[in-house]
Design a protein around this motif. Structure first.
Motif: not given
Length: 157
Positions: A143-157
């Motif tokens: 669970x929460x994999x999609x959310x974690x991936x989105x948060x990870x993407x936000x780190x370098x945006x």
């Protein structure tokens, strides 16, 4: 490469003792000398024993030579990962990052991403390192994999 030789190499690694470098180098030298000069697998193992003993500078040449000569894909991927890790340990971060970013080795799972995260951290790219690690982790979460991936993407945006 003979199965018998590989079995003995595997046995060497099962008994490997990094507290006795001279004995380990001598034992691997015996195995390497059984192979023809320039044998890529023998070179990879020779680099590996130096690497495992903390003699990273002496591992780079054999690793590179094994890759130049040619190994089957899985072995080449493993040696590339080992070389990249060694280069990072030697402070050659950009070389390590380049190797890892270009390493397409699904059989290694997330190991390339983990080592890439370490290399990125070593050059002070903490957000990119964390993004790499979290992105790799996100696919394993029930669970929460999609959310974690989105948060990870936000780190370098």
């Amino acid at each position: 490469m003979t199965d018998d030789w590989q079995t003995r190499v595997d046995e060497f690694w099962a008994r490997f003792d990094d507290s006795d470098a001279p004995r380990m180098l001598a034992a691997m030298r015996v195995l390497v000398d059984e192979r023809p000069p320039g044998d890529a697998h023998a070179l990879a193992e020779w680099g590996g024993v130096h690497d495992a003993l903390g003699l990273e500078e002496d591992a780079v040449g054999p690793y590179r030579r094994a890759l130049e000569i040619g190994l089957e894909p899985i072995a080449a991927h493993q040696v590339t990962l080992q070389l990249a890790s060694t280069l990072r340990n030697l402070g050659r971060f950009d070389e390590a990052i380049e190797l890892l970013q270009n390493l397409d080795a699904p059989e290694l799972g997330d190991a390339p991403a983990a080592f890439l995260a370490l290399a990125l951290h070593s050059v002070g790219r903490a957000d990119a390192a964390l993004q790499t690690a979290l992105t790799a982790l996100s696919v394993h979460l029930p669970r929460y994999g999609r959310a974690l991936a989105a948060y990870a993407a936000d780190l370098t945006d």
